[in-house]
Every structure is written in C-alpha cells, then in structure tokens.
Design an enzyme around this catalytic site. Structure first.
Site, PDB file in Angstrom:
ATOM      1  CG  ASP A   1      -0.340  -0.340   2.794  1.00  0.00           C
ATOM      2  OD1 ASP A   1       0.666   0.137   2.001  1.00  0.00           O
ATOM      3  OD2 ASP A   1      -0.607  -0.672   3.551  1.00  0.00           O
TER       4      ASP A   1
ATOM      5  CG  ASP B   1      -5.605  -5.328   2.164  1.00  0.00           C
ATOM      6  OD1 ASP B   1      -5.353  -4.250   3.377  1.00  0.00           O
ATOM      7  OD2 ASP B   1      -6.000  -4.871   2.169  1.00  0.00           O
TER       8      ASP B   1
ATOM      9  CB  CYS C   1     -10.519 -26.375  10.988  1.00  0.00           C
ATOM     10  SG  CYS C   1      -9.215 -25.704  10.464  1.00  0.00           S
TER      11      CYS C   1
ATOM     12  CB  CYS D   1      -6.159 -25.711  10.215  1.00  0.00           C
ATOM     13  SG  CYS D   1      -6.657 -25.683  11.977  1.00  0.00           S
TER      14      CYS D   1
ATOM     15  CG  HIS E   1      -7.609 -22.102  13.498  1.00  0.00           C
ATOM     16  ND1 HIS E   1      -8.644 -23.266  12.842  1.00  0.00           N
ATOM     17  CD2 HIS E   1      -9.175 -21.652  13.334  1.00  0.00           C
ATOM     18  CE1 HIS E   1     -10.383 -23.372  12.888  1.00  0.00           C
ATOM     19  NE2 HIS E   1     -10.746 -21.870  13.117  1.00  0.00           N
TER      20      HIS E   1
END
Length: 400
Positions: A122, A295, A333, A335, A364
C-alpha cells in the site's frame, strides 16, 4: 480446478518467464494482467486469474497482511502450505524501518524476506491518517511524525511511488487521502479532488515497468462522489482499481451500498480490490458484488487476542467453557491446529501466554480464511455460488 504451484524458497517463479531474479528492475510485467475465467450465473461473483512477474493469483483471493515484511508468527513455508498466493506489506512501516533504500540494496522485498510469490504494497496514506500521526496536509503532500521516534517526515505522491519501487512489490498503490467516518459532503469532496490530483502525480512518477499501479476510489459514502472518483481514475488510467475508505467504522450495510454503486462502474476487464476488508461475512458479500481480492489484518490480529474463526462463527478461546473441552477447535477444519490440538490445550496456551498459542491460533485463522476463498472459487467455477452463499449463512444460524 485451480493449481497453485509450490516453489522452493529463494527460487523465482518468474525466472523462466521473465529472465529476472527477485527485485531486478529490468523484469517485465506480463501484458495480460487479469483474465475473467468464469462468471456466476445469478450474481456479479466471478472467477479469474491475476498475473504478475512473481506468479499468478487465483481470484477471488484473500491477502494475509505482512505489515513489516512478515506475517506475524508465520514463515514463508507456513504461508505456502496454507495456500497464501500473495501478501500485503506496508510501505509506511517499511519506509521507517528498515528503509526502502535498505531493502532495495538487498534486491527488494521478495529476496529480503525469502517470499517467492507476489507482493502488494500500500502507499502508506492510510497509516499516516489512521494512526493520528498527521501534522499537516496540503496539495503537495503530508507532514507526519514517526510512531517510532517522533521524527518528522514529508510524504508526497512521488515519494510514495519511490518507496514502493524501492520495495519492489508486484502491485503498488497510488497515494490517497483517507477520511474518518463520518465526514461531511464538502470535506469529502475536497479530499477526493486532492486524491485525484495525487493519483495523476503517482502515475507520472512511476519509473519501473515490472510493477502494476492501482488507483484507489475514494468519495466517502456519497454516491455521486464515488462515481466522480472512479471516473477521474479511469481518465488517468490504471492497471487496476481499489475501493478505499471502507471498514472505517461504518455499519456493514453502508459498505455494501458503496460496493453496489461502485463495482458495476469498474470496467469488467479490470481487477477489483477491496482494501482493508474484512470479516468472513464481508468477504462473502464482497465476492457476491464482484470484488476480486481483499486484504485485512483481522485473522492474524484476532489470533493474537484468542478470537478464532470456525464454520459457525467465532470462538473466544479464553472463555472458561473451553477449559476442559477436549474437542478440536473445529471438527470440520483440516488445519494443523485442529488436527493435533484440543480446545482445552489451546485455552491453556493462551491463558499461560505461551508463544505457541499465537502461532497455532494464527495457523488456524489463516487456514480458515484461505480455505474459505478456495471454496468460493470452486463454487463460482461450478456454478454453485448461490448454494454456497446460502449454506454459509445457514451454518451461522442466519436467515437470508
């Protein structure tokens, strides 16, 4: 089905295609920057590919934020395994420490931080305004104080481009003025005019041809000013268009109203970037309105405060109810955290202030966000985005 290639650290994915290692100023950006591959049948949601000198990004996509040149608690191999395609680094913070010239001497951010995939920086404008560091704003630029040592600096559109060229990101942003919410019409109009003048100066200041420069649509929460802002940027001409000035304290419905007005006006062949947004619901709603990538610091910042995202909503892991909960954080999940550790253990780590708590929580949350976006891409590609949308909210107990 998309394929995101895993490439060894310190080997440029673009070396074969562009004949240049990380940070080389003679690399050439690909001519075809963005392609829409598939559009949803019943909504503006779309599936695409964003091409850069350091690889392709499958959209819709989420960019983890690496403020000072690292995503907190994660190394490049972590991010690659999680499926991160591109990260955002902060020009303001890197300008102050270690300095863009310092990074340029080390062949740019890609080489310096051993990240072989695309980077977006940015312009630093948001930080100057949001951190209350602003001393004086004029048409020339802004004078601000460093949050590190109180030293005074003068940031202009030309300087913002110089900094980002020194950092060597694949996508760089025009310098814009950010306003607080709410701001009145006259103030917003004057700020927009300044942002458009700065945008033109940014384009005139660019010197590298291996970076893409995006303009930022401002205009607050006034439809006519947002349209004026976009038309001004289109007249100047940019490689992509970001929507800024959102997620600044406004209700979600106001943010969505802005998207519904602005996104349809952005040319369909241009990538659409929603800056600083947001919650999982924000991402889903943004995609449903035609946004290509996002983002936000939310998944990493929340991880450090023990707020963890699961399919049905959020868990505050510090709550006493999890002290003896031996279930995985989220049974659905895949992960590393959920496959190996219980809620009870994660709560213990967090309450004991163990460093591992932040790492496991961050793994996570980023997995959740990046997997959410992958699922969205597959749904659009399979003409089932509307079905996904309904199931997303049903799992949260929200009627649509």
């Amino acid at each position: 089905m998309e394929k995101i290639e895993t490439i060894p650290i310190n080997v440029s994915p673009s070396a074969k295609d562009y004949g240049a290692p990380f940070g080389r100023k003679n690399a050439v950006a690909p001519e075809s920057h963005f392609r829409v591959l598939h559009a949803s049948e019943r909504s503006p949601a779309r599936r695409g590919i964003l091409s850069t000198p350091h690889g392709e990004i499958h959209t819709p996509a989420f960019l983890p934020v690496g403020t000072g040149g690292s995503v907190k608690g994660m190394d490049p191999e972590d991010l690659t395994r999680l499926g991160a395609q591109m990260i955002l680094c902060n020009a303001y913070h890197l300008y102050l420490r270690p300095g863009h010239d310092f990074v340029a001497k080390r062949h740019g951010l890609h080489s310096f931080m051993s990240w072989d995939r695309p980077i977006l920086t940015d312009s630093g404008g948001y930080q100057v305004f949001s951190l209350n560091l602003l001393s004086k704003v004029s048409d020339e630029g802004v004078v601000f104080q460093s949050h590190l040592d109180g030293s005074r600096h003068f940031l202009t559109p030309e300087k913002a481009i110089e900094i980002q060229e020194g950092l060597g990101a694949d996508i760089i942003m025009a310098f814009d003025e950010c306003l607080a919410y709410p701001s009145d019409y006259a103030k917003t109009d004057a700020s927009l005019d300044r942002t458009l003048r700065w945008a033109k100066r940014c384009k005139e200041a660019r010197r590298r041809d291996d970076q893409f420069l995006y303009g930022i649509v401002q205009g607050g929460f006034y439809d006519d000013l947002r349209q004026k802002g976009l038309e001004g940027l289109l007249e100047i001409g940019f490689d992509g268009y970001a929507i800024g000035g959102l997620s600044v304290g406004e209700p979600q419905e106001k943010m969505l109203q802005v998207l519904e007005k602005v996104v349809p006006l952005i040319p369909g062949a241009s990538p659409r970037y929603l800056m600083g947004v947001g919650t999982p619901q924000d991402l889903v709603e943004g995609v449903a309105r035609g946004i290509d990538f996002f983002d936000c610091v939310l998944p990493t910042r929340h991880a450090r405060t023990g707020a963890l995202f699961i399919g049905s909503g959020e868990i505050a892991i510090k709550n006493a109810q999890y002290a003896e909960d031996d279930r995985p954080l989220d049974p659905d999940c895949g992960c590393y955290t959920c496959r190996h550790f219980s809620r009870a253990y994660l709560r213990h780590l967090f309450m004991a202030k163990e460093l591992l708590a932040v790492r496991l929580n961050t793994l996570h949350n980023l997995y959740y966000y990046l997997t959410l976006m992958k699922t969205i891409r597959e749904a659009i590609e399979g003409d089932s985005f509307e079905k996904f949308y309904k199931a997303f909210y049903e799992k949260r107990g929200v009627e649509q």
